[in-house]
Design an enzyme around this catalytic site. Structure first.
Site, PDB file in Angstrom:
ATOM      1  N   ILE A  99      36.550 -23.082 -37.084  1.00 25.22           N
ATOM      2  CA  ILE A  99      37.432 -23.202 -38.620  1.00 25.22           C
ATOM      3  C   ILE A  99      38.223 -24.299 -38.736  1.00 25.22           C
ATOM      4  O   ILE A  99      38.674 -24.933 -37.976  1.00 25.22           O
ATOM      5  CB  ILE A  99      38.433 -21.693 -38.408  1.00 25.22           C
ATOM      6  CG1 ILE A  99      39.061 -21.469 -39.971  1.00 25.22           C
ATOM      7  CG2 ILE A  99      39.111 -21.921 -37.128  1.00 25.22           C
ATOM      8  CD1 ILE A  99      39.976 -20.297 -39.694  1.00 25.22           C
ATOM      9  N   ASP A 101      41.589 -25.445 -40.197  1.00 25.82           N
ATOM     10  CA  ASP A 101      42.742 -24.954 -40.634  1.00 25.82           C
ATOM     11  C   ASP A 101      43.654 -25.963 -41.092  1.00 25.82           C
ATOM     12  O   ASP A 101      43.911 -26.428 -42.096  1.00 25.82           O
ATOM     13  CB  ASP A 101      43.455 -24.181 -39.305  1.00 25.82           C
ATOM     14  CG  ASP A 101      44.782 -23.437 -39.578  1.00 25.82           C
ATOM     15  OD1 ASP A 101      45.066 -23.097 -40.604  1.00 25.82           O
ATOM     16  OD2 ASP A 101      45.530 -23.355 -38.524  1.00 25.82           O
ATOM     17  N   THR A 102      44.828 -26.591 -39.986  1.00 31.50           N
ATOM     18  CA  THR A 102      45.371 -27.744 -40.473  1.00 31.50           C
ATOM     19  C   THR A 102      44.743 -29.017 -40.841  1.00 31.50           C
ATOM     20  O   THR A 102      44.847 -29.878 -41.144  1.00 31.50           O
ATOM     21  CB  THR A 102      46.391 -27.906 -39.398  1.00 31.50           C
ATOM     22  OG1 THR A 102      45.817 -28.326 -38.176  1.00 31.50           O
ATOM     23  CG2 THR A 102      47.214 -26.798 -39.393  1.00 31.50           C
ATOM     24  N   THR A 105      42.348 -30.654 -35.517  1.00 30.60           N
ATOM     25  CA  THR A 105      41.672 -30.480 -34.412  1.00 30.60           C
ATOM     26  C   THR A 105      40.397 -31.664 -34.811  1.00 30.60           C
ATOM     27  O   THR A 105      39.851 -32.470 -34.097  1.00 30.60           O
ATOM     28  CB  THR A 105      40.997 -29.231 -34.059  1.00 30.60           C
ATOM     29  OG1 THR A 105      41.982 -28.661 -34.086  1.00 30.60           O
ATOM     30  CG2 THR A 105      40.128 -29.261 -32.957  1.00 30.60           C
ATOM     31  N   LYS A 129      40.084 -22.917 -44.197  1.00 25.03           N
ATOM     32  CA  LYS A 129      41.080 -22.390 -45.005  1.00 25.03           C
ATOM     33  C   LYS A 129      41.651 -23.263 -46.058  1.00 25.03           C
ATOM     34  O   LYS A 129      41.329 -24.548 -45.876  1.00 25.03           O
ATOM     35  CB  LYS A 129      42.268 -22.227 -43.963  1.00 25.03           C
ATOM     36  CG  LYS A 129      42.148 -20.990 -43.051  1.00 25.03           C
ATOM     37  CD  LYS A 129      43.394 -20.838 -42.221  1.00 25.03           C
ATOM     38  CE  LYS A 129      43.065 -19.835 -40.953  1.00 25.03           C
ATOM     39  NZ  LYS A 129      44.271 -19.657 -40.041  1.00 25.03           N
ATOM     40  N   ASP A 157      39.200 -16.069 -31.652  1.00 25.13           N
ATOM     41  CA  ASP A 157      39.818 -15.391 -30.716  1.00 25.13           C
ATOM     42  C   ASP A 157      41.304 -15.101 -31.025  1.00 25.13           C
ATOM     43  O   ASP A 157      41.952 -15.970 -31.847  1.00 25.13           O
ATOM     44  CB  ASP A 157      40.033 -15.900 -29.333  1.00 25.13           C
ATOM     45  CG  ASP A 157      40.842 -17.122 -29.093  1.00 25.13           C
ATOM     46  OD1 ASP A 157      40.645 -18.001 -30.042  1.00 25.13           O
ATOM     47  OD2 ASP A 157      41.676 -17.085 -28.304  1.00 25.13           O
TER      48      ASP A 157
HETATM   49  P1  5GP Z   1      43.239 -27.038 -36.725  1.00 22.18           P
HETATM   50  O1  5GP Z   1      43.464 -27.987 -35.955  1.00 22.18           O
HETATM   51  O2  5GP Z   1      42.334 -27.134 -38.053  1.00 22.18           O
HETATM   52  O3  5GP Z   1      44.725 -26.370 -37.254  1.00 22.18           O
HETATM   53  O4  5GP Z   1      42.830 -25.842 -36.024  1.00 22.18           O
HETATM   54  C1  5GP Z   1      41.600 -25.741 -35.585  1.00 22.18           C
HETATM   55  C2  5GP Z   1      41.416 -24.764 -34.550  1.00 22.18           C
HETATM   56  O5  5GP Z   1      42.627 -23.665 -34.440  1.00 22.18           O
HETATM   57  C3  5GP Z   1      40.403 -23.782 -34.609  1.00 22.18           C
HETATM   58  O6  5GP Z   1      39.137 -24.532 -33.922  1.00 22.18           O
HETATM   59  C4  5GP Z   1      40.540 -22.463 -33.951  1.00 22.18           C
HETATM   60  O7  5GP Z   1      40.342 -22.413 -32.722  1.00 22.18           O
HETATM   61  C5  5GP Z   1      42.054 -22.295 -34.308  1.00 22.18           C
HETATM   62  N1  5GP Z   1      42.434 -21.602 -35.455  1.00 22.18           N
HETATM   63  C6  5GP Z   1      42.781 -22.015 -36.754  1.00 22.18           C
HETATM   64  N2  5GP Z   1      42.959 -21.009 -37.454  1.00 22.18           N
HETATM   65  C7  5GP Z   1      42.500 -19.790 -36.827  1.00 22.18           C
HETATM   66  C8  5GP Z   1      42.438 -18.392 -37.050  1.00 22.18           C
HETATM   67  O8  5GP Z   1      42.764 -18.135 -38.270  1.00 22.18           O
HETATM   68  N3  5GP Z   1      42.030 -17.544 -36.218  1.00 22.18           N
HETATM   69  C9  5GP Z   1      41.599 -18.098 -34.821  1.00 22.18           C
HETATM   70  N4  5GP Z   1      41.185 -17.169 -34.160  1.00 22.18           N
HETATM   71  N5  5GP Z   1      41.786 -19.299 -34.484  1.00 22.18           N
HETATM   72  C10 5GP Z   1      42.245 -20.232 -35.664  1.00 22.18           C
END
Ligand code: 5GP
Ligand code: MG
Length: 185
Positions: A99, A101-102, A105, A129, A157
């Site tokens: 996913i 999200d921000t 990662t 998202k 998870d």
């Molecule tokens: P980012 O670094 O883009 O904020 O987040 C990426 C990681 O956060 C994803 O690989 C995932 O592991 C976790 N994550 C972000 N949003 C969700 C969500 O809605 N549900 C779950 N289970 N994990 C999320």
């Protein structure tokens, strides 16, 4: 367990159909190119394994174990728990994550991989998202667009639970946060 699971955003059949579409696009793009696929574990293990079995290309596969979430909150600290075994120099790299999200990662993974001189790096996520304040390049391939809500299943998870659900759903206590329940594609 079922009463902790909220609205289903994508059922097994929808996931299967969309994964097949993504596989066809990716197979066409990388035809004849030296490809290394990097799956981000644990979240993208289910998605990655279904997707890759539908891509009939000669490719190298490696896994990066990364964690960035604590409960339902994105953390600023991205912990890389493994190293690549393959050399990505002069290779096309496709990073598969669960996913976007921000965006932190994937940005951090791409920054690290760029230093290893690949030809190029693209990213493929199961879910994307959409909200303001996300950072970095958007994913090149995305299965479904969802709102800013916390989802589980098909690899995703909540404190290591629910990864084995065959569908993608909102955690029920977070249903009130839902802004756009239905996937766009
Ligand atoms: P980012 O670094 O883009 O904020 O987040 C990426 C990681 O956060 C994803 O690989 C995932 O592991 C976790 N994550 C972000 N949003 C969700 C969500 O809605 N549900 C779950 N289970 N994990 C999320
Ligand atoms: Mg993850």
């Amino acid at each position: 367990m079922q009463n902790e699971i909220g609205k289903v955003l994508a059922c097994e059949k929808e996931i299967r159909r969309r994964v097949a579409e993504l596989a066809a696009e990716i197979a066409e793009e990388y035809q004849g190119k030296p490809l290394t696929v990097i799956v981000i574990a644990n979240g993208a293990l289910f998605f990655g394994s279904d997707l890759l079995r539908l891509i009939p290309l000669k490719l190298q596969l490696d896994i990066l174990a990364i964690s960035s979430y604590i409960g339902t909150h994105s953390s600023d600290r991205i912990t890389v728990r493994s190293q690549l075994k393959v050399d990505i120099r002069n290779r096309h790299v496709l990073v598969i994550d669960d996913i976007f999200d921000t965006g932190k990662t994937l940005q951090s993974v791409m920054d690290d991989l760029e230093e290893q001189d690949p030809v190029d790096i693209r990213t493929c996520v199961l879910l994307e998202k959409r909200f303001s304040g996300q950072i970095g390049r958007r994913p090149d391939y995305a299965g479904f667009a969802i709102g800013n809500e916390f989802v589980v299943g098909y690899g995703l998870d909540y404190d290591e639970h629910y990864r084995n659900l065959p569908y993608i759903a909102v955690l029920s206590e977070h249903m009130e946060l839902r802004s756009c329940a239905d996937p766009v594609s």
